[in-house]
Scaffold this motif. Structure first.
Motif, PDB file in Angstrom:
ATOM      1  N   SER A 225      47.558  35.580  27.151  1.00  0.00           N
ATOM      2  CA  SER A 225      47.749  36.967  27.246  1.00  0.00           C
ATOM      3  C   SER A 225      47.354  37.559  28.800  1.00  0.00           C
ATOM      4  CB  SER A 225      47.346  37.713  26.112  1.00  0.00           C
ATOM      5  OG  SER A 225      48.031  37.171  24.975  1.00  0.00           O
ATOM      6  N   ASP A 226      47.300  36.750  29.895  1.00  0.00           N
ATOM      7  CA  ASP A 226      46.913  37.180  30.990  1.00  0.00           C
ATOM      8  C   ASP A 226      48.020  37.255  31.855  1.00  0.00           C
ATOM      9  OD1 ASP A 226      45.582  37.709  33.431  1.00  0.00           O
ATOM     10  OD2 ASP A 226      44.189  35.963  33.250  1.00  0.00           O
ATOM     11  N   GLU A 227      48.857  38.613  31.528  1.00  0.00           N
ATOM     12  CA  GLU A 227      49.872  38.930  32.506  1.00  0.00           C
ATOM     13  C   GLU A 227      49.708  38.648  34.113  1.00  0.00           C
ATOM     14  OE1 GLU A 227      52.967  39.011  31.348  1.00  0.00           O
ATOM     15  OE2 GLU A 227      52.515  38.223  29.296  1.00  0.00           O
ATOM     16  N   ALA A 228      48.645  39.524  34.270  1.00  0.00           N
ATOM     17  CA  ALA A 228      48.509  39.329  35.797  1.00  0.00           C
ATOM     18  C   ALA A 228      48.468  38.092  36.494  1.00  0.00           C
ATOM     19  CB  ALA A 228      47.137  40.276  36.223  1.00  0.00           C
ATOM     20  N   GLU A 229      47.669  37.312  35.935  1.00  0.00           N
ATOM     21  CA  GLU A 229      47.820  35.786  36.425  1.00  0.00           C
ATOM     22  C   GLU A 229      48.987  35.254  36.209  1.00  0.00           C
ATOM     23  OE1 GLU A 229      46.189  32.427  38.247  1.00  0.00           O
ATOM     24  OE2 GLU A 229      45.602  34.517  38.353  1.00  0.00           O
ATOM     25  N   ALA A 230      49.662  35.504  35.095  1.00  0.00           N
ATOM     26  CA  ALA A 230      51.093  34.750  35.072  1.00  0.00           C
ATOM     27  C   ALA A 230      51.931  35.088  36.002  1.00  0.00           C
ATOM     28  CB  ALA A 230      51.577  34.982  33.572  1.00  0.00           C
ATOM     29  N   ALA A 231      51.904  36.466  36.540  1.00  0.00           N
ATOM     30  CA  ALA A 231      52.826  37.380  37.406  1.00  0.00           C
ATOM     31  C   ALA A 231      52.164  36.521  38.789  1.00  0.00           C
ATOM     32  CB  ALA A 231      52.471  38.603  37.561  1.00  0.00           C
ATOM     33  N   ARG A 232      50.867  36.370  39.054  1.00  0.00           N
ATOM     34  CA  ARG A 232      50.544  35.803  40.382  1.00  0.00           C
ATOM     35  C   ARG A 232      51.048  34.289  40.645  1.00  0.00           C
ATOM     36  NH1 ARG A 232      46.813  32.780  42.856  1.00  0.00           N
ATOM     37  NH2 ARG A 232      46.140  31.976  41.040  1.00  0.00           N
ATOM     38  N   GLN A 233      50.836  33.657  39.623  1.00  0.00           N
ATOM     39  CA  GLN A 233      51.550  32.167  39.714  1.00  0.00           C
ATOM     40  C   GLN A 233      53.024  32.330  40.025  1.00  0.00           C
ATOM     41  OE1 GLN A 233      49.479  29.874  40.003  1.00  0.00           O
ATOM     42  NE2 GLN A 233      47.643  29.774  38.711  1.00  0.00           N
ATOM     43  N   GLN A 234      53.678  32.963  39.106  1.00  0.00           N
ATOM     44  CA  GLN A 234      54.966  33.288  39.079  1.00  0.00           C
ATOM     45  C   GLN A 234      55.544  33.757  40.614  1.00  0.00           C
ATOM     46  OE1 GLN A 234      57.931  32.743  36.874  1.00  0.00           O
ATOM     47  NE2 GLN A 234      58.342  32.378  39.109  1.00  0.00           N
ATOM     48  N   GLY A 235      54.650  34.364  41.103  1.00  0.00           N
ATOM     49  CA  GLY A 235      55.041  34.783  42.734  1.00  0.00           C
ATOM     50  C   GLY A 235      54.852  33.723  43.727  1.00  0.00           C
ATOM     51  N   ILE A 236      53.851  32.843  43.366  1.00  0.00           N
ATOM     52  CA  ILE A 236      53.896  31.651  44.458  1.00  0.00           C
ATOM     53  C   ILE A 236      54.923  30.735  44.237  1.00  0.00           C
ATOM     54  CG2 ILE A 236      52.496  29.531  44.821  1.00  0.00           C
ATOM     55  CD1 ILE A 236      49.967  31.137  43.762  1.00  0.00           C
ATOM     56  N   PHE A 237      55.305  30.392  43.024  1.00  0.00           N
ATOM     57  CA  PHE A 237      56.376  29.471  42.366  1.00  0.00           C
ATOM     58  C   PHE A 237      57.828  30.272  43.059  1.00  0.00           C
ATOM     59  CE2 PHE A 237      58.337  26.988  38.968  1.00  0.00           C
ATOM     60  CZ  PHE A 237      57.803  25.717  39.068  1.00  0.00           C
ATOM     61  N   GLY A 238      57.894  31.344  42.935  1.00  0.00           N
ATOM     62  CA  GLY A 238      59.193  31.978  43.292  1.00  0.00           C
ATOM     63  C   GLY A 238      59.285  31.997  44.656  1.00  0.00           C
ATOM     64  N   ASP A 239      58.503  32.181  45.545  1.00  0.00           N
ATOM     65  CA  ASP A 239      58.451  32.315  46.993  1.00  0.00           C
ATOM     66  C   ASP A 239      58.887  30.799  47.542  1.00  0.00           C
ATOM     67  OD1 ASP A 239      57.960  34.955  46.989  1.00  0.00           O
ATOM     68  OD2 ASP A 239      55.674  34.678  47.419  1.00  0.00           O
ATOM     69  N   PHE A 240      57.835  29.818  46.843  1.00  0.00           N
ATOM     70  CA  PHE A 240      58.174  28.466  47.238  1.00  0.00           C
ATOM     71  C   PHE A 240      59.594  27.991  47.153  1.00  0.00           C
ATOM     72  CE2 PHE A 240      57.863  23.780  46.260  1.00  0.00           C
ATOM     73  CZ  PHE A 240      57.464  23.605  47.653  1.00  0.00           C
ATOM     74  N   ARG A 241      60.036  28.237  45.950  1.00  0.00           N
ATOM     75  CA  ARG A 241      61.696  28.105  45.675  1.00  0.00           C
ATOM     76  C   ARG A 241      62.489  28.668  46.598  1.00  0.00           C
ATOM     77  NH1 ARG A 241      65.404  31.193  43.530  1.00  0.00           N
ATOM     78  NH2 ARG A 241      67.184  30.047  42.342  1.00  0.00           N
ATOM     79  N   LYS A 242      62.225  29.915  46.939  1.00  0.00           N
ATOM     80  CA  LYS A 242      63.256  30.625  47.827  1.00  0.00           C
ATOM     81  C   LYS A 242      62.994  29.903  49.206  1.00  0.00           C
ATOM     82  CE  LYS A 242      64.085  35.214  50.015  1.00  0.00           C
ATOM     83  NZ  LYS A 242      63.580  36.589  49.884  1.00  0.00           N
ATOM     84  N   ASP A 243      61.912  29.509  49.681  1.00  0.00           N
ATOM     85  CA  ASP A 243      61.883  28.873  50.822  1.00  0.00           C
ATOM     86  C   ASP A 243      62.229  27.548  51.113  1.00  0.00           C
ATOM     87  OD1 ASP A 243      60.470  31.098  51.701  1.00  0.00           O
ATOM     88  OD2 ASP A 243      58.336  30.122  51.605  1.00  0.00           O
ATOM     89  N   LEU A 244      62.038  26.848  49.865  1.00  0.00           N
ATOM     90  CA  LEU A 244      62.526  25.486  50.067  1.00  0.00           C
ATOM     91  C   LEU A 244      64.067  25.276  49.764  1.00  0.00           C
ATOM     92  CD1 LEU A 244      61.788  22.271  49.907  1.00  0.00           C
ATOM     93  CD2 LEU A 244      61.706  22.466  47.607  1.00  0.00           C
ATOM     94  N   TYR A 245      64.606  26.091  48.625  1.00  0.00           N
ATOM     95  CA  TYR A 245      66.057  25.962  48.347  1.00  0.00           C
ATOM     96  C   TYR A 245      66.988  26.516  49.266  1.00  0.00           C
ATOM     97  CZ  TYR A 245      64.550  24.580  43.648  1.00  0.00           C
ATOM     98  OH  TYR A 245      64.186  23.781  42.586  1.00  0.00           O
ATOM     99  N   ALA A 246      66.440  27.321  50.472  1.00  0.00           N
ATOM    100  CA  ALA A 246      67.095  27.791  51.594  1.00  0.00           C
ATOM    101  C   ALA A 246      67.710  26.807  52.273  1.00  0.00           C
ATOM    102  CB  ALA A 246      66.200  28.844  52.519  1.00  0.00           C
TER     103      ALA A 246
END
Length: 294
Positions: A225-246
């Motif tokens: 139930s740590d939504e802030a940490e889940a969102a932070r980790q998702q931010g890293i994951f999503g940014d890496f996805r965007k960079d690599l899949y480009a």
């Protein structure tokens, strides 16, 4: 139940493109240590490039290495119901935790044909069956109403949605809410946290091959139930996805990025991505940006 993360595990090859089960076992250990479960012989596992016998050997090795420390789902889907059934029975014999069935590819299927296809597999095995929708690759799509019909089958336990469309994922989640026991797993890496917040049972991620701890961190934080940490980790994951899949075709780029971190995984089987010094340099720059070994 707590949400669960699965990694769509890469399949490792030697330089001559033969199957390297020891290197694959090492990747299983790496994911288990991070806290992730395993899906093998999926899109990120080069399943279309594997022979029937190789898929059986691969699954046996992954189940043996996981040794009950993580759940193992394996993809049995092939264009024809006949071969899909043959594979599913082999995986049932081995003792996996779930059998995923990707929609038929190359063969154009009606929704009725999909119902017959998935039902035949679910009727033939004791292991729970999971639908696997990835229309961009197969050109066949499981409509939400078809998923609703199949959710009533006693041995169809859920669906992996890799379509990438949030509205379709929402519709599948609606089916899950209506049908207790029908689990929805998100495939798109940018929607992991969103899907968990909206009722998904978990995710099945290709990018987790490269960032296993970040993937596990999203799910662990959500379960705590740590939504802030889940969102932070998702931010890293999503940014890496965007960079690599480009840079191109995602499964091949995941494999190449992992290869640059650990050459024992081998290259993809051809005619997938060839080594390209310029592209490798771009991938290394991305890995460096995210403090990943290279």
């Amino acid at each position: 139940m707590p949400a669960q993360a699965f990694v769509a595990l890469v399949t490792c090859f030697r330089d001559d493109e033969t199957l390297d089960l020891e290197a694959t076992r090492a990747q299983v250990r790496r994911q288990v240590e991070a806290g992730n479960n395993i899906m093998c012989a999926g899109t990120n596992g080069d399943f279309t490039a594997l022979t029937f016998a190789e898929k059986v050997r691969l699954t046996q090795a992954v189940v043996d290495e996981a040794a009950g420390r993580a759940r193992v789902i394996v993809n049995a889907g092939m264009p024809a119901t006949f071969e899909t059934l043959m594979l599913a029975r082999e995986f049932d014999r081995i003792g996996v935790d779930g059998i995923a069935v990707i929609t038929p590819f190359f063969i154009q299927a009606t929704q009725d044909g999909l119902i017959r296809h998935f039902s035949a597999v679910a009727d033939a095995v004791r292991t729970p069956v999971y639908l696997y929708d990835i229309p961009a690759r197969t050109q066949n799509h499981i409509e939400p109403e078809t998923a609703r019909t199949l959710s009533r089958h006693g041995n169809i336990a859920g669906i992996k949605d890799s379509g990438g469309a949030q509205d379709t994922l929402e519709a599948y989640l609606g089916v899950g809410r209506e049908s207790p026991g029908f689990a929805v797993y998100s495939g798109p890496d940018h929607l992991v946290h969103w899907s968990l917040r909206n009722g998904a049972a978990g995710c099945i991620s290709g990018l987790g091959n490269v960032m296993p701890k970040v993937l596990a961190g999203i799910v662990a934080a959500f379960n705590a139930s740590d939504e802030a940490e889940a969102a932070r980790q998702q931010g890293i994951f999503g940014d890496f996805r965007k960079d690599l899949y480009a840079l191109g075709y995602p499964p091949a780029l995941v494999k190449r990025a992992l290869y640059l971190m650990d050459p024992t995984v081998g290259a993809s089987r051809q005619p997938a991505l060839l080594p390209d010094p310029a592209q490798d340099a771009r991938i290394r720059t991305i890995l460096r940006t995210y403090d990943l070994p290279r």
